[in-house]
Motif scaffolding. Structure first.
Motif, PDB file in Angstrom:
ATOM      1  N   LEU A 182      45.804 -63.370 -10.145  1.00 32.00           N
ATOM      2  CA  LEU A 182      46.985 -63.557 -11.003  1.00 32.00           C
ATOM      3  C   LEU A 182      46.807 -64.164 -12.370  1.00 32.00           C
ATOM      4  O   LEU A 182      47.211 -63.885 -13.519  1.00 32.00           O
ATOM      5  N   VAL A 183      45.688 -64.952 -12.320  1.00 34.14           N
ATOM      6  CA  VAL A 183      45.095 -65.536 -13.544  1.00 34.14           C
ATOM      7  C   VAL A 183      44.658 -64.464 -14.617  1.00 34.14           C
ATOM      8  O   VAL A 183      45.052 -64.479 -15.884  1.00 34.14           O
ATOM      9  N   VAL A 184      44.044 -63.413 -14.267  1.00 38.71           N
ATOM     10  CA  VAL A 184      43.592 -62.391 -15.085  1.00 38.71           C
ATOM     11  C   VAL A 184      44.726 -61.727 -15.428  1.00 38.71           C
ATOM     12  O   VAL A 184      44.723 -61.234 -16.869  1.00 38.71           O
ATOM     13  N   LEU A 185      45.891 -61.389 -14.726  1.00 37.92           N
ATOM     14  CA  LEU A 185      46.989 -60.728 -15.157  1.00 37.92           C
ATOM     15  C   LEU A 185      47.635 -61.499 -16.166  1.00 37.92           C
ATOM     16  O   LEU A 185      48.007 -61.014 -17.284  1.00 37.92           O
ATOM     17  N   LEU A 186      47.852 -62.821 -16.089  1.00 35.58           N
ATOM     18  CA  LEU A 186      48.355 -63.726 -17.068  1.00 35.58           C
ATOM     19  C   LEU A 186      47.644 -63.668 -18.648  1.00 35.58           C
ATOM     20  O   LEU A 186      48.250 -63.754 -19.560  1.00 35.58           O
ATOM     21  N   ARG A 187      46.432 -63.736 -18.249  1.00 40.77           N
ATOM     22  CA  ARG A 187      45.509 -63.572 -19.402  1.00 40.77           C
ATOM     23  C   ARG A 187      45.786 -61.977 -20.001  1.00 40.77           C
ATOM     24  O   ARG A 187      45.919 -62.245 -21.379  1.00 40.77           O
ATOM     25  N   GLU A 188      45.766 -61.125 -19.505  1.00 43.79           N
ATOM     26  CA  GLU A 188      46.003 -59.897 -20.069  1.00 43.79           C
ATOM     27  C   GLU A 188      47.174 -59.789 -21.040  1.00 43.79           C
ATOM     28  O   GLU A 188      47.291 -59.428 -22.152  1.00 43.79           O
ATOM     29  N   HIS A 189      48.496 -60.092 -20.105  1.00 44.90           N
ATOM     30  CA  HIS A 189      49.632 -60.263 -21.053  1.00 44.90           C
ATOM     31  C   HIS A 189      49.711 -60.928 -22.097  1.00 44.90           C
ATOM     32  O   HIS A 189      50.190 -60.632 -23.185  1.00 44.90           O
ATOM     33  N   LYS A 190      49.197 -62.133 -21.949  1.00 43.99           N
ATOM     34  CA  LYS A 190      49.008 -63.100 -23.271  1.00 43.99           C
ATOM     35  C   LYS A 190      48.185 -62.307 -24.404  1.00 43.99           C
ATOM     36  O   LYS A 190      48.573 -62.491 -25.546  1.00 43.99           O
ATOM     37  N   ASP A 191      47.280 -61.604 -23.953  1.00 39.80           N
ATOM     38  CA  ASP A 191      46.277 -61.204 -25.038  1.00 39.80           C
ATOM     39  C   ASP A 191      47.118 -60.008 -25.506  1.00 39.80           C
ATOM     40  O   ASP A 191      46.914 -59.675 -26.815  1.00 39.80           O
ATOM     41  N   ARG A 192      47.635 -59.239 -24.568  1.00 37.17           N
ATOM     42  CA  ARG A 192      48.439 -57.846 -25.298  1.00 37.17           C
ATOM     43  C   ARG A 192      49.591 -58.585 -26.150  1.00 37.17           C
ATOM     44  O   ARG A 192      49.615 -57.571 -27.001  1.00 37.17           O
ATOM     45  N   SER A 193      50.198 -59.479 -26.050  1.00 37.07           N
ATOM     46  CA  SER A 193      51.195 -59.874 -26.923  1.00 37.07           C
ATOM     47  C   SER A 193      50.846 -60.421 -28.161  1.00 37.07           C
ATOM     48  O   SER A 193      51.427 -60.366 -29.112  1.00 37.07           O
ATOM     49  N   GLY A 194      49.630 -60.742 -28.248  1.00 36.58           N
ATOM     50  CA  GLY A 194      48.881 -61.381 -29.479  1.00 36.58           C
ATOM     51  C   GLY A 194      49.371 -62.865 -29.751  1.00 36.58           C
ATOM     52  O   GLY A 194      49.177 -63.190 -30.917  1.00 36.58           O
TER      53      GLY A 194
END
Length: 290
Positions: A18-30
């Motif tokens: 879950l944490v890795v997914l949240l990090r990915e979406h946060k990074d992709r959003s800029g």
């Protein structure tokens, strides 16, 4: 892309995913942490705890992040519920997390400076007592030596693990055959935590495991992990390699679940006569590994 702290090895696999997914979406959003806090109404300190795996994020915070990053909240919420159920937090944790998610973003404050002590300002007797204590305090040489030895051993182990990833992948497949303990989740036991690199393409060497007779490419041994468009992790590389092995081109094997990979997954699902939704789940993994 943010440089995240390494997640602890003891972290529950569901919460880690879950944490890795949240990090990915946060990074992709800029979005920065500050911008995310401002957009969601959840404090920076709360996001720091959630995105570093110290606390299971509440359902409301997960939904707010998905909304802020422009992604579907349902898969994230489902994964969050699984992590919370394994953790056994119950209603108390949910209530506490909901209250935390509704807190206004914290304002940045400058750390308070320590008071300066000028010469002659302190009590002479107190200074004498402090000085005497410092003089007689033994130097912990044993602890220093032990720490140095531990650090050296950790560095040596790290160097041994930094072999070319093609050979490392093959070695993990061999080691996990038969009675080896299977690895799952976003962290590969040899390659470490997945980091998406534009233009990076991974080699595929699909082999049949002598223990269970199933197909593996060496990047993940999951049979149940849910992955879909916008995901990026080792299990995506595994699925892309297996799709290519079955003669269905997923596009570039780069660990990023894009439209080409989704189309390839749909073709495999149609061929295997299972639900055609473009999401790789237990039924699709079964078709990929046979």
């Amino acid at each position: 892309m943010s440089r995240w702290k390494q997640l602890p090895d003891s972290l529950d696999p569901q919460l880690r995913q879950l944490v890795v997914l949240l990090r990915e979406h946060k990074d992709r959003s800029g979005l920065s942490i500050a911008a995310l806090a401002a957009r969601t109404g959840v404090s920076k300190s709360s996001w720091d705890r959630y995105l570093n795996g110290r606390v299971t994020p509440p359902k409301k915070a997960v939904e707010l992040l998905a909304q802020a990053c422009g992604t579907q909240p349902a898969p994230l919420v489902e994964l969050r519920e699984l992590a919370a159920a394994r953790e056994g937090g119950g209603e108390t944790q949910e209530a506490q997390g909901t209250q935390e998610a509704q807190e206004p973003p914290e304002r940045e404050t400058e750390p308070e400076s320590e008071p300066l002590v000028t010469a002659g300002a302190a009590d002479p007797q107190s200074e004498l007592g402090t000085a005497t204590t410092r003089v007689h305090q033994p130097v912990p040489w044993a602890a220093i030596v032990l720490t140095s030895v531990t650090t050296a051993l950790a560095m040596l182990i790290g160097l041994l693990l930094l072999a070319p990833w093609e050979n490392a992948s093959r070695a993990v497949v061999d080691a996990d055959s038969g009675n080896g303990k299977p690895y799952t989740g976003p962290v590969h036991p040899v390659l470490g935590e997945f980091v998406y690199k534009p233009g990076k393409e991974y080699a595929c060497e699909v082999r049949k495991d002598s223990g269970d007779g199933l197909l593996y490419a060496g990047y993940s041994r999951t049979h149940t992990e849910m992955i879909q468009q916008d995901a990026s992790r080792w299990s995506v590389v595994e699925a892309q390699c297996l799709l290519a092995y079955h003669g269905i081109a997923p596009g570039v094997v780069d660990g990023s679940f894009g439209r080409n990979t989704e189309r390839a997954a749909r073709r495999l699902q149609d061929r295997a006569r299972i639900a055609v939704d473009g999401i790789v789940g237990p039924d699709t993994w079964k078709a990929l590994r046979t």
